[in-house]
Scaffold this active site. Structure first.
Site, PDB file in Angstrom:
ATOM      1  N   THR A 214     -14.401   5.418   1.517  1.00 51.53           N
ATOM      2  CA  THR A 214     -14.554   5.080   0.084  1.00 51.53           C
ATOM      3  C   THR A 214     -15.261   3.789  -0.018  1.00 51.53           C
ATOM      4  O   THR A 214     -15.273   3.051   0.829  1.00 51.53           O
ATOM      5  CB  THR A 214     -12.984   4.841  -0.681  1.00 51.53           C
ATOM      6  OG1 THR A 214     -12.593   3.749   0.021  1.00 51.53           O
ATOM      7  CG2 THR A 214     -12.292   5.999  -0.286  1.00 51.53           C
TER       8      THR A 214
ATOM      9  N   ASP B 221     -10.574  -4.127 -13.264  1.00 54.25           N
ATOM     10  CA  ASP B 221      -9.809  -4.681 -11.844  1.00 54.25           C
ATOM     11  C   ASP B 221      -9.565  -3.623 -10.998  1.00 54.25           C
ATOM     12  O   ASP B 221      -8.997  -2.629 -11.223  1.00 54.25           O
ATOM     13  CB  ASP B 221      -8.289  -5.166 -12.575  1.00 54.25           C
ATOM     14  CG  ASP B 221      -7.375  -5.667 -11.329  1.00 54.25           C
ATOM     15  OD1 ASP B 221      -7.790  -5.474 -10.390  1.00 54.25           O
ATOM     16  OD2 ASP B 221      -6.165  -5.817 -11.878  1.00 54.25           O
TER      17      ASP B 221
ATOM     18  N   ALA C 133      -5.810  -1.644  -6.229  1.00 56.41           N
ATOM     19  CA  ALA C 133      -5.271  -0.168  -6.035  1.00 56.41           C
ATOM     20  C   ALA C 133      -6.199   0.772  -6.447  1.00 56.41           C
ATOM     21  O   ALA C 133      -5.732   1.892  -6.452  1.00 56.41           O
ATOM     22  CB  ALA C 133      -3.766  -0.098  -7.055  1.00 56.41           C
ATOM     23  N   ALA C 134      -7.322   0.588  -6.466  1.00 50.42           N
ATOM     24  CA  ALA C 134      -8.444   1.836  -6.618  1.00 50.42           C
ATOM     25  C   ALA C 134      -8.209   2.625  -5.291  1.00 50.42           C
ATOM     26  O   ALA C 134      -8.091   3.900  -5.396  1.00 50.42           O
ATOM     27  CB  ALA C 134      -9.799   1.243  -6.722  1.00 50.42           C
ATOM     28  N   GLY C 135      -8.026   2.091  -4.173  1.00 54.17           N
ATOM     29  CA  GLY C 135      -7.988   2.886  -2.948  1.00 54.17           C
ATOM     30  C   GLY C 135      -6.870   3.517  -2.929  1.00 54.17           C
ATOM     31  O   GLY C 135      -6.862   4.818  -2.420  1.00 54.17           O
ATOM     32  N   ASP C 136      -5.526   2.915  -3.102  1.00 53.13           N
ATOM     33  CA  ASP C 136      -4.425   3.453  -3.069  1.00 53.13           C
ATOM     34  C   ASP C 136      -4.260   4.663  -4.054  1.00 53.13           C
ATOM     35  O   ASP C 136      -3.634   5.836  -3.857  1.00 53.13           O
ATOM     36  CB  ASP C 136      -3.433   2.516  -3.535  1.00 53.13           C
ATOM     37  CG  ASP C 136      -3.121   1.503  -2.404  1.00 53.13           C
ATOM     38  OD1 ASP C 136      -3.468   1.590  -1.185  1.00 53.13           O
ATOM     39  OD2 ASP C 136      -2.692   0.339  -2.687  1.00 53.13           O
TER      40      ASP C 136
ATOM     41  N   ASN D 188     -11.789   2.208   3.767  1.00 55.33           N
ATOM     42  CA  ASN D 188     -12.988   1.758   2.978  1.00 55.33           C
ATOM     43  C   ASN D 188     -13.912   1.322   3.598  1.00 55.33           C
ATOM     44  O   ASN D 188     -14.075   1.403   4.849  1.00 55.33           O
ATOM     45  CB  ASN D 188     -12.426   0.730   1.735  1.00 55.33           C
ATOM     46  CG  ASN D 188     -11.904  -0.562   2.435  1.00 55.33           C
ATOM     47  OD1 ASN D 188     -12.202  -0.833   3.567  1.00 55.33           O
ATOM     48  ND2 ASN D 188     -11.208  -1.418   1.624  1.00 55.33           N
TER      49      ASN D 188
ATOM     50  N   LYS E   5       0.725  -1.285  -0.077  1.00 52.10           N
ATOM     51  CA  LYS E   5      -0.036  -0.125   0.039  1.00 52.10           C
ATOM     52  C   LYS E   5       1.021   1.283  -0.098  1.00 52.10           C
ATOM     53  O   LYS E   5       0.391   2.252  -0.673  1.00 52.10           O
ATOM     54  CB  LYS E   5      -0.873  -0.223   1.061  1.00 52.10           C
ATOM     55  CG  LYS E   5      -2.131  -1.228   1.117  1.00 52.10           C
ATOM     56  CD  LYS E   5      -2.854  -0.848   2.360  1.00 52.10           C
ATOM     57  CE  LYS E   5      -3.723  -2.398   2.621  1.00 52.10           C
ATOM     58  NZ  LYS E   5      -4.525  -2.598   1.357  1.00 52.10           N
ATOM     59  N   GLY E   6       2.046   1.364   0.729  1.00 56.18           N
ATOM     60  CA  GLY E   6       2.833   2.421   0.769  1.00 56.18           C
ATOM     61  C   GLY E   6       3.377   2.766  -0.655  1.00 56.18           C
ATOM     62  O   GLY E   6       3.303   3.999  -1.078  1.00 56.18           O
TER      63      GLY E   6
ATOM     64  N   SER F 178      -8.227   4.031 -12.982  1.00 54.65           N
ATOM     65  CA  SER F 178      -7.409   2.865 -12.334  1.00 54.65           C
ATOM     66  C   SER F 178      -8.189   1.518 -12.528  1.00 54.65           C
ATOM     67  O   SER F 178      -7.658   0.563 -12.753  1.00 54.65           O
ATOM     68  CB  SER F 178      -6.738   2.999 -11.409  1.00 54.65           C
ATOM     69  OG  SER F 178      -7.595   2.820 -10.193  1.00 54.65           O
TER      70      SER F 178
HETATM   71  P1  ADP Z   1     -10.144   0.017  -1.810  1.00 47.78           P
HETATM   72  O1  ADP Z   1      -9.578  -0.347  -3.209  1.00 47.78           O
HETATM   73  O2  ADP Z   1      -9.347   0.373  -0.598  1.00 47.78           O
HETATM   74  O3  ADP Z   1     -10.998  -1.304  -1.423  1.00 47.78           O
HETATM   75  P2  ADP Z   1     -12.840   1.204  -2.826  1.00 47.78           P
HETATM   76  O4  ADP Z   1     -12.942  -0.170  -3.545  1.00 47.78           O
HETATM   77  O5  ADP Z   1     -13.597   1.837  -1.861  1.00 47.78           O
HETATM   78  O6  ADP Z   1     -11.286   1.024  -2.168  1.00 47.78           O
HETATM   79  O7  ADP Z   1     -12.349   2.049  -4.065  1.00 47.78           O
HETATM   80  C1  ADP Z   1     -11.607   3.596  -3.827  1.00 47.78           C
HETATM   81  C2  ADP Z   1     -12.443   4.619  -4.856  1.00 47.78           C
HETATM   82  O8  ADP Z   1     -11.970   4.014  -6.112  1.00 47.78           O
HETATM   83  C3  ADP Z   1     -13.852   4.505  -4.851  1.00 47.78           C
HETATM   84  O9  ADP Z   1     -14.052   5.738  -3.667  1.00 47.78           O
HETATM   85  C4  ADP Z   1     -13.942   5.311  -5.931  1.00 47.78           C
HETATM   86  O10 ADP Z   1     -13.808   6.485  -6.097  1.00 47.78           O
HETATM   87  C5  ADP Z   1     -13.125   4.362  -6.991  1.00 47.78           C
HETATM   88  N1  ADP Z   1     -13.685   3.316  -7.615  1.00 47.78           N
HETATM   89  C6  ADP Z   1     -13.490   1.787  -7.064  1.00 47.78           C
HETATM   90  N2  ADP Z   1     -14.183   1.082  -7.702  1.00 47.78           N
HETATM   91  C7  ADP Z   1     -14.877   1.776  -8.838  1.00 47.78           C
HETATM   92  C8  ADP Z   1     -15.794   1.385  -9.626  1.00 47.78           C
HETATM   93  N3  ADP Z   1     -16.196   0.106  -9.933  1.00 47.78           N
HETATM   94  N4  ADP Z   1     -15.971   2.454 -10.489  1.00 47.78           N
HETATM   95  C9  ADP Z   1     -15.786   3.733 -10.409  1.00 47.78           C
HETATM   96  N5  ADP Z   1     -14.922   3.988  -9.225  1.00 47.78           N
HETATM   97  C10 ADP Z   1     -14.597   3.077  -8.502  1.00 47.78           C
END
Ligand code: ADP
Length: 312
Positions: free
Chosen positions: A226, A253, A256-259, A190, A46-47, A289
């Site tokens: 999130t 996929d 790394a959305a959260g990162d 999240n 994550k870092g 991403s």
């Molecule tokens: P993590 O990856 O830590 O589990 P999330 O799943 O909450 O975090 O995703 C982090 C952010 O990424 C969300 O708040 C949103 O902005 C974006 N995101 C994640 N999944 C999607 C998706 N399917 N469509 C659009 N944005 C997404």
């Protein structure tokens, strides 16, 4: 952009892992040997992911952490340097570099085993040795993949030095120690992490608002939960809880959305953006991403996010 060179500095204190990713038709049962389809070795943790995100999204980034004296460590360091990340505060420890063994099946489910390795060698003394990296930052980001005493020391140093402090409480297994939350400006869990921290459900914007309110009552100033495709619930100290929709994209996929969100949010705050603008930018980056495979390879650049905005 010129002002990025002078102002927007983000220091990430956290983990670096080599991700060993195999794809297999399904996850193996205990005792079973399964033929996999593909293998890839990619930079993760994550870092490291958040540092790469902040760098691609416009900040000057320093990474504070610990790698092993091994091939993975050399590769991870070179990867960060190739992103223009300052590795002066990146130590080499006695343990092997952190590793994540990741199996992904045909239904995109995964099973992951992480060995912290040298990430476990980050101590309060490490933080003290590299206080200059924290002092030079506008924004400091921590997660929970390094030992808690070190995270606590980093949060405290950043607070003492007057920095904007972001804590991504991941992975979270339960409530944080009570004296941590007042050290944090932006707590960004999240929905699962928000639930683990608060003991409340956080699986909808309304539920997340309740969980965020509980975390604020416990001392957190600002909480951003999130919610994946459902966006972000922002509970700020001076405003009513606000829900921000995520851009609609075809998800490939979500690794790394959260990162990506956290790196983008930090880069924007470091550049002086408002919280609302930073959330919107970070969500565009995170949405991009999820349209691409992989962790670090999926993280967009600022130019890509700006282009995405123009037709969003
Ligand atoms: P993590 O990856 O830590 O589990 P999330 O799943 O909450 O975090 O995703 C982090 C952010 O990424 C969300 O708040 C949103 O902005 C974006 N995101 C994640 N999944 C999607 C998706 N399917 N469509 C659009 N944005 C997404």
């Amino acid at each position: 952009m010129a002002h990025n060179q002078t102002a927007a500095r983000v220091t990430v204190v956290g983990s670096l892992n080599m991700d060993l990713v195999v794809r297999a038709p399904r996850l193996p049962h205990p005792g079973e040997t399964l033929a996999g389809r593909t293998f890839a070795q990619v930079a993760g943790g994550k870092g490291g992911n958040q540092a790469v995100a902040a760098a691609r999204l416009g900040a000057r980034v320093s990474m504070l952490g610990c790698l092993g004296a091994d091939a993975s460590g050399a590769q991870l360091r070179a990867g960060l340097e190739a992103e223009g990340i300052d590795c002066t505060a990146l130590e080499t420890g006695a343990e092997a570099s952190g590793v994540a063994l990741i199996t992904v099946d045909d239904a995109s489910q995964n099973a992951i085993v992480i060995v912290a390795g040298s990430n476990g060698e980050v101590t309060p003394a490490t933080i003290a040795r590299h206080e200059a990296a924290i002092a030079a930052a506008d924004v400091v980001i921590c997660q929970l993949e390094t030992p808690p005493q070190a995270v606590r020391a980093a949060l405290a140093a950043a607070r003492r030095l007057g920095k904007i402090v972001i804590l991504n409480p991941a992975p979270a297994t339960g409530p944080l120690p009570a004296d941590w939350l007042p050290l944090v400006d932006y707590l960004i869990p999240n929905e699962l992490e928000a639930a683990a921290l608060s003991g409340l459900r956080a699986d909808s914007p309304d539920a997340a608002a309740q969980a965020a309110a509980a975390l604020q009552a416990a001392g957190a100033r600002n909480v951003l939960v999130t919610l994946g495709a459902r966006g972000v619930l922002a509970a700020l100290e001076d405003a009513a809880a606000t829900h921000y929709d995520a851009p609609k994209v075809a998800a490939v996929d979500t690794t790394a959305a959260g990162d990506t969100f956290i790196g983008g949010f930090a880069a924007q705050l470091a550049q002086g953006a408002s919280v609302g603008a930073a959330i919107r930018f970070a969500q565009r980056a995170a949405a991009l991403s999820v349209t691409r495979a992989g962790a670090q390879p999926s993280i967009p650049t600022r130019a890509e996010v700006d282009a995405f905005t123009s037709f969003a």
